[in-house]
Design a protein around this motif. Sequence first.
Motif, PDB file in Angstrom:
ATOM      1  N   ARG A 443      50.378  41.292  40.764  1.00 19.95           N
ATOM      2  CA  ARG A 443      50.149  40.438  39.597  1.00 19.95           C
ATOM      3  C   ARG A 443      48.649  40.278  39.344  1.00 19.95           C
ATOM      4  O   ARG A 443      47.846  40.277  40.286  1.00 19.95           O
ATOM      5  N   VAL A 444      48.283  40.098  38.065  1.00 25.30           N
ATOM      6  CA  VAL A 444      46.857  40.004  37.739  1.00 25.30           C
ATOM      7  C   VAL A 444      46.219  38.798  38.431  1.00 25.30           C
ATOM      8  O   VAL A 444      45.038  38.836  38.802  1.00 25.30           O
ATOM      9  N   GLY A 445      46.968  37.728  38.624  1.00 26.42           N
ATOM     10  CA  GLY A 445      46.434  36.573  39.335  1.00 26.42           C
ATOM     11  C   GLY A 445      46.145  36.877  40.792  1.00 26.42           C
ATOM     12  O   GLY A 445      45.132  36.431  41.351  1.00 26.42           O
ATOM     13  N   GLN A 446      47.030  37.636  41.431  1.00 23.31           N
ATOM     14  CA  GLN A 446      46.807  38.016  42.832  1.00 23.31           C
ATOM     15  C   GLN A 446      45.540  38.862  42.959  1.00 23.31           C
ATOM     16  O   GLN A 446      44.748  38.673  43.893  1.00 23.31           O
ATOM     17  N   TYR A 447      45.383  39.778  42.043  1.00 17.98           N
ATOM     18  CA  TYR A 447      44.171  40.608  42.019  1.00 17.98           C
ATOM     19  C   TYR A 447      42.927  39.734  41.854  1.00 17.98           C
ATOM     20  O   TYR A 447      41.927  39.887  42.570  1.00 17.98           O
ATOM     21  N   ASN A 448      42.975  38.771  40.927  1.00 22.11           N
ATOM     22  CA  ASN A 448      41.807  37.927  40.669  1.00 22.11           C
ATOM     23  C   ASN A 448      41.480  37.032  41.864  1.00 22.11           C
ATOM     24  O   ASN A 448      40.305  36.746  42.116  1.00 22.11           O
ATOM     25  N   ARG A 449      42.508  36.603  42.609  1.00 16.04           N
ATOM     26  CA  ARG A 449      42.253  35.778  43.798  1.00 16.04           C
ATOM     27  C   ARG A 449      41.438  36.547  44.838  1.00 16.04           C
ATOM     28  O   ARG A 449      40.589  35.977  45.533  1.00 16.04           O
TER      29      ARG A 449
END
Length: 744
Positions: A443-449
């Motif tokens: 998920r894009v959020g996981q990548y951003n974290r």
Amino acid sequence: MKNILRIALAAALPLAVYAQEVKIEKPASRQATSFAIVIDDKTYEKCAEEVNLYRRALEKDGLSTWVLSARWENPGQLRGELEKLYGKQPNLEGIVLIGDIPVVLVRNAQHMTTAFKMDEERFPKEDASVTSDRFYDDLHLKFDYLEQDTVNPRHFYYKLADDSPQRLNPTYYSGRIMYPPKKGGDPYAAIGKFLRKAVAEKERTKQIDHIVTFAGDAYNSDCLNVWLDEKLAVNENFPLTGRDHLSAMHLNFRMDEFMKFRLFDQLQRDELDVMLFNEHGSIHLQHINGNTPGNSTENRMKLIKSEVDYYVGREADKEEGDPEGAKQHFMKELGLLPSFFEEPKKEDAGKAAEAPVETVPGLSANHRDNITITLDDLEKVKTMPRFVMFNACYNGSFQRPGCIAAYYIFNDGRTVATQGNTVNVLQDRWTYEMVGLLSHGVRVGQYNRLIATLEGHIVGDPTFRFKPVEPNTLSSDMTALRGKTKVWERYLGSDYADIRSVALRTMADGKKPMPSARLLEIMKECPFATTRMECLKLLSRYDNADFIEAIRLGLRDPYELIRRNAANYAWMTGDPSLIPDIVDVYLNDPESQRVAYTLEKAMALLPSDQVTEAMNRAVDRSLWPDKEAKRKEMADMIASSAGVKEKCVARIMDRKAKEEARKMAIRTVRNYTYHEYADDFLKFVADRENSTRLRVIMAEALGWFTHSRKAPDIVEGCRRILAEEKDMAPELRGELTQTIIRLQ
């Protein structure tokens, strides 16, 4: 719970605030990981149907989904609820903040950004603070409440506590779905429409097989080696692209005088999955082309005039500048006449001001509008890439009435997630770090974290993900199996670069970090450029010989980004053993402009006599046709840098100098960590003859010596000062405490 109490007490807000009812709806299913929708009660009331559709889509996509709704009065109230939820749900992988959620502006934490260093004393509080949702998603951090904004009551100022952890480590990921008021219209209808779009895109489950990158004017020094090597990363990160000329396009501002119109063509391609912008940005603009192309004699003269005037003006603005000397320099170097510097006659200036823009050679009537993407432009464009990255300053300023990133998601296209920054961002950051995980269903959020900065945010749906290249459970494993070393050892054998990279990161973050010797060995043997870069970054956590060897290897790596980052680490460490390597690479790789620029800085921060000695040996070995000319050129550069360094240090130590001048010199040390003077700077902090204000500023500057060989000495010195000065001012005690934590 202690963090909640600390925030609540520091805020000194009425207890009634915390009595506001928070409605919590439990998940409808039990999954490996969970997620929370956080929404204000009015938006929930207006968009209930769409929120429930979105929630069902999340459950279907493998996320047990909570809904937290309330009239959120302040950030402390919401963070307290998130603390409690995470305590019950340790597998909470992320949150999304929808609608009117209080905005936090953080102070005293510029070291958590990539580049932001605005003076918090001199500039307006709103401009000199960093808008950040790390307040909500990094529960390790501690904050002290400062105040509520008097103009915008939904903005709240917090200070990173002096005794807080000083490195980002988000507990879970987050995203913002916040309608930009500047667009006008009904914000609730727009949010509802976006949520329906997000649900529709979840049902499409498409792989990444079409991508476009763009390099804007004056970014990364317009270095073609930077742009060329971008293809290396894209090929590793997105293995299904590159099958034809349209599946992986690398665009550059040089391709058209008004490149934005070609970008609009790309943005409206239905098959485009990902768009990666690398450009200068501002709150309401994407800067695409430069002001005037040098495509005619008249335009080239304008460019020369503009450049010369800039440097002369810069000298005039300096306290001890020499504008006349600058003019004489340009007259000699460029053969200019004194009349070149004369101001136009009043009548000529008036005529020029009255002349229509189209009569000026090389400019069109709408030239300035045509070299930027504006909010008005985005009102007319349906953006189709599902994910858009803005490697640019301020394009992710969701707290502003008009936000570039928000305009990309609130239109009739298919864009559902963007990544942008709320303040300025470092040009030399690792732009494509871990982005390849999007090819594998992450998920894009996981990548951003994984690449967290204080300023970097997902604007849009943080749960969005593409269909993986091959079926896997990587997305859920990143949360549910984070501590299982055997799982990540298996992932380390993957055929894909960023799966290997995330395996390395996860093991390095574990209770028993991977030995530095093994990381160095992987760096030496790995065929993937991006994984080698991850090794270099992870080795920077170790203050040992393996890290220095990794820098030495990195300076000669075939991937330009590794060379550039190795050059950065070289100046950060200040290790004299690297001087021969620094000089050799600087001398023999001038084509890599950003590498050369950074190595110049490294040479400026190292002992000048040792740099000169290494330079003479390197020139003797080199193949330069005119060795003496090259030797003189480098000697002049080294002498100039040494002069700047000595002048800066002298200004700091000069008790007769004005306090503001000394302050500005000390602030220079934040960017130029003069390692050889670290002991002198500690003595400055210990010296009670200096004002408390200057001692605090110097103590903060020492916190920037994070990778320095002098860091252990600085920590020891700060502790000694704290122990010896019993009646120390609280602000100095806090700053020394913070510096110690930053350097440990």
